[in-house]
Design an enzyme around this catalytic site. Structure first.
Site, PDB file in Angstrom:
ATOM      1  N   CYS A 120      -7.424   7.356  51.001  1.00  0.00           N
ATOM      2  CA  CYS A 120      -7.512   7.946  52.351  1.00  0.00           C
ATOM      3  C   CYS A 120      -8.925   8.439  52.693  1.00  0.00           C
ATOM      4  CB  CYS A 120      -6.520   9.091  52.491  1.00  0.00           C
ATOM      5  SG  CYS A 120      -4.832   8.574  52.232  1.00  0.00           S
ATOM      6  N   HIS A 179      -8.718  14.443  57.957  1.00  0.00           N
ATOM      7  CA  HIS A 179      -7.713  13.420  57.618  1.00  0.00           C
ATOM      8  C   HIS A 179      -6.335  13.987  57.963  1.00  0.00           C
ATOM      9  CE1 HIS A 179      -5.235  10.618  55.580  1.00  0.00           C
ATOM     10  NE2 HIS A 179      -5.035  11.349  54.498  1.00  0.00           N
ATOM     11  N   ASN A 201       0.482   9.712  58.512  1.00  0.00           N
ATOM     12  CA  ASN A 201      -0.720   9.532  57.693  1.00  0.00           C
ATOM     13  C   ASN A 201      -1.046   8.032  57.640  1.00  0.00           C
ATOM     14  OD1 ASN A 201      -2.544   9.165  55.606  1.00  0.00           O
ATOM     15  ND2 ASN A 201      -1.528  10.578  54.194  1.00  0.00           N
TER      16      ASN A 201
HETATM   17  C1  LIG Z   1       5.372  16.110  50.827  1.00  0.00           C
HETATM   18  C2  LIG Z   1       5.404  17.484  51.442  1.00  0.00           C
HETATM   19  C3  LIG Z   1       5.529  17.370  52.962  1.00  0.00           C
HETATM   20  C4  LIG Z   1       6.646  18.234  50.934  1.00  0.00           C
HETATM   21  O1  LIG Z   1       6.691  19.524  51.504  1.00  0.00           O
HETATM   22  P1  LIG Z   1       7.087  20.771  50.610  1.00  0.00           P
HETATM   23  O2  LIG Z   1       7.154  21.970  51.468  1.00  0.00           O
HETATM   24  O3  LIG Z   1       6.117  20.802  49.457  1.00  0.00           O
HETATM   25  O4  LIG Z   1       8.541  20.397  50.158  1.00  0.00           O
HETATM   26  P2  LIG Z   1       9.128  20.441  48.682  1.00  0.00           P
HETATM   27  O5  LIG Z   1       8.448  19.437  47.822  1.00  0.00           O
HETATM   28  O6  LIG Z   1       9.109  21.862  48.288  1.00  0.00           O
HETATM   29  O7  LIG Z   1      10.607  19.953  48.916  1.00  0.00           O
HETATM   30  C5  LIG Z   1      11.546  20.821  49.427  1.00  0.00           C
HETATM   31  C6  LIG Z   1      12.887  20.151  49.478  1.00  0.00           C
HETATM   32  O8  LIG Z   1      12.926  19.215  50.569  1.00  0.00           O
HETATM   33  C7  LIG Z   1      13.455  17.982  50.110  1.00  0.00           C
HETATM   34  N1  LIG Z   1      12.884  16.895  50.877  1.00  0.00           N
HETATM   35  C8  LIG Z   1      11.821  16.120  50.563  1.00  0.00           C
HETATM   36  N2  LIG Z   1      11.622  15.226  51.530  1.00  0.00           N
HETATM   37  C9  LIG Z   1      12.548  15.439  52.472  1.00  0.00           C
HETATM   38  C10 LIG Z   1      12.845  14.855  53.706  1.00  0.00           C
HETATM   39  N3  LIG Z   1      12.117  13.837  54.200  1.00  0.00           N
HETATM   40  N4  LIG Z   1      13.866  15.348  54.435  1.00  0.00           N
HETATM   41  C11 LIG Z   1      14.609  16.353  53.993  1.00  0.00           C
HETATM   42  N5  LIG Z   1      14.394  16.965  52.814  1.00  0.00           N
HETATM   43  C12 LIG Z   1      13.363  16.509  52.063  1.00  0.00           C
HETATM   44  C13 LIG Z   1      13.091  17.920  48.639  1.00  0.00           C
HETATM   45  O9  LIG Z   1      13.952  17.034  47.979  1.00  0.00           O
HETATM   46  C14 LIG Z   1      13.260  19.369  48.235  1.00  0.00           C
HETATM   47  O10 LIG Z   1      14.642  19.584  48.007  1.00  0.00           O
HETATM   48  P3  LIG Z   1      15.122  20.433  46.742  1.00  0.00           P
HETATM   49  O11 LIG Z   1      14.485  21.790  46.931  1.00  0.00           O
HETATM   50  O12 LIG Z   1      16.604  20.412  46.895  1.00  0.00           O
HETATM   51  O13 LIG Z   1      14.589  19.705  45.570  1.00  0.00           O
HETATM   52  C15 LIG Z   1       4.126  18.314  51.087  1.00  0.00           C
HETATM   53  O14 LIG Z   1       4.170  18.660  49.717  1.00  0.00           O
HETATM   54  C16 LIG Z   1       2.867  17.554  51.365  1.00  0.00           C
HETATM   55  O15 LIG Z   1       2.551  17.229  52.504  1.00  0.00           O
HETATM   56  N6  LIG Z   1       2.047  17.279  50.334  1.00  0.00           N
HETATM   57  C17 LIG Z   1       0.815  16.539  50.508  1.00  0.00           C
HETATM   58  C18 LIG Z   1       1.127  15.091  50.707  1.00  0.00           C
HETATM   59  C19 LIG Z   1      -0.066  14.303  51.155  1.00  0.00           C
HETATM   60  O16 LIG Z   1      -0.916  14.793  51.837  1.00  0.00           O
HETATM   61  N7  LIG Z   1      -0.100  13.022  50.772  1.00  0.00           N
HETATM   62  C20 LIG Z   1      -1.098  12.086  51.170  1.00  0.00           C
HETATM   63  C21 LIG Z   1      -2.439  12.437  50.663  1.00  0.00           C
HETATM   64  S1  LIG Z   1      -3.642  11.342  51.267  1.00  0.00           S
END
Ligand SMILES: CC(C)(COP(=O)(O)OP(=O)(O)OC[C@H]1O[C@@H](n2cnc3c(N)ncnc32)[C@H](O)[C@@H]1OP(=O)(O)O)[C@@H](O)C(=O)NCCC(=O)NCCS
Length: 322
Positions: free
Chosen positions: A112, A249, A279
């Site tokens: 990215c 980004h 993204n």
């Molecule tokens: C991926 C991301 C949005 C997840 O958000 P978060 O607040 O960290 O969420 P968590 O990982 O704590 O997950 C919370 C819960 O939601 C659930 N969940 C994950 N995706 C879900 C979705 N699309 N819909 C509903 N629930 C979802 C998980 O399974 C988890 O459930 P559990 O607690 O029963 O295990 C966040 O971590 C993020 O944006 N990270 C960076 C990713 C990124 O930038 N990637 C590209 C880089 S170039």
């Protein structure tokens, strides 16, 4: 002393839109979860369009917005993790499509952060006086790598392309660039290439997908974005008040909000369009810059910072006067 500047920008996305409600029909998710955790409402996805198709559309717009013609372009660099083929590169295919003269064309992969890496190369090569006008593109069809059964990742990504003509200049435009990489030893953000195959068996591997430890990527992003912005300000003896806009980004609106708080630059100076595109990897920064210019958020004479992070873990940032 030779300087460089942005001399035209453009972007393109495929027409098909996938909303959060559409995704809720595919995996167990909902609009409320996706919007509140990421800021994403919809994303554009390619149905028939290739990365080169999107790159071509974005490049034509960037060339049209610039003061140069196709014949003035003397290098093409495309940042992508989703080329149409292993080879030739998207840049080579663009050369054919745009009918460019015999110039060097090559692709780079810095995930990215790829567009900021391409900007760094173009900036340094033009400043070396070897080249005058370089077309740089960030283009992706990332949804080809998406596992549509994995709700942790499939809600995040979209397709698109952004392009920029970088030209020699009498005044400083691109003032400073930082690029770096901090090893992702645990493989928190990775997409495998197809497995090595035993030619005597010639087994066909399953399609490979993006694997991500969201929390670890979030931590890396929220550390590296503020530190890159602060470094750019410090080494150019600027205060945060000197910055008219920050174009980050677009991976997660909460990452942008955290960076805004940490560098103490208000959210109304942070460009956000993730709600419309998700993204788009290497395309995210040039799409956002082009949109911000076309909508008048950044105007000639304004100073802005762009900053990116991604798989690797790579990162990059640039201080630019438009
Ligand atoms: C991926 C991301 C949005 C997840 O958000 P978060 O607040 O960290 O969420 P968590 O990982 O704590 O997950 C919370 C819960 O939601 C659930 N969940 C994950 N995706 C879900 C979705 N699309 N819909 C509903 N629930 C979802 C998980 O399974 C988890 O459930 P559990 O607690 O029963 O295990 C966040 O971590 C993020 O944006 N990270 C960076 C990713 C990124 O930038 N990637 C590209 C880089 S170039």
């Amino acid at each position: 002393m030779r300087y460089t500047k942005i001399n035209g920008t453009g972007h393109a996305v495929p027409p098909k839109v996938l909303t959060n409600d559409d995704l809720a029909k595919i995996v167990e998710t909902n609009d409320e979860w996706i919007s509140s955790r990421t800021g994403i409402k919809r994303r554009h996805i390619s149905v028939t369009e290739t990365t080169t198709d999107l790159a071509e559309q974005a490049s034509l717009k960037a060339l049209e917005a610039s003061s140069v013609t196709i014949d003035d372009i003397d290098m093409v660099i495309v940042a992508t993790v989703t080329p149409d083929h292993a080879f030739p590169g998207v840049s080579n295919l663009l050369q054919q499509r745009l009918n460019l003269k015999e110039i060097p064309t090559f692709d780079i992969n810095a995930a990215c952060s790829g567009f900021v890496y391409a900007l760094n190369l173009a900036d340094k090569l033009i400043k070396s006086e070897a080249y005058d006008h370089i077309l740089i593109v960030g283009a992706e069809t990332l949804t080809r790598l998406t596992d549509w059964s994995d709700r942790n990742t499939c809600v995040l990504f979209g397709d698109g392309a952004g392009a920029m003509v970088i030209s020699k200049s009498e005044k400083p435009g691109i003032k400073d660039i930082i690029v770096g990489s901090r090893s992702d030893t645990e493989g928190h953000l990775i997409c495998d290439s197809p497995d090595l195959k035993d030619p005597s068996v010639n087994k066909i591997s399953q399609q490979d997908h993006i694997h991500m430890n969201g929390r670890e990527v979030f931590k890396f992003a929220t550390r590296v974005m503020p530190s890159t912005i602060n470094q750019l300000l410090e080494r150019n003896q600027l205060d945060k008040e000197d910055i008219d806009y920050v174009i980050a980004h677009q991976a997660n609106k909460r990452i942008i909000e955290k960076a805004s708080k940490d560098v103490d630059i208000p959210m109304d100076k942070m460009y956000v369009n993730i709600q419309n595109y998700g993204n788009t990897s290497a395309a995210s920064v040039p799409i956002a810059i082009d949109e911000a210019i076309r909508k008048g958020h950044i105007k000639p004479g304004d100073t802005f910072v762009t900053v990116a992070f991604g798989g690797g873990f790579t990162y990059g940032g640039a201080l630019i006067n438009l």
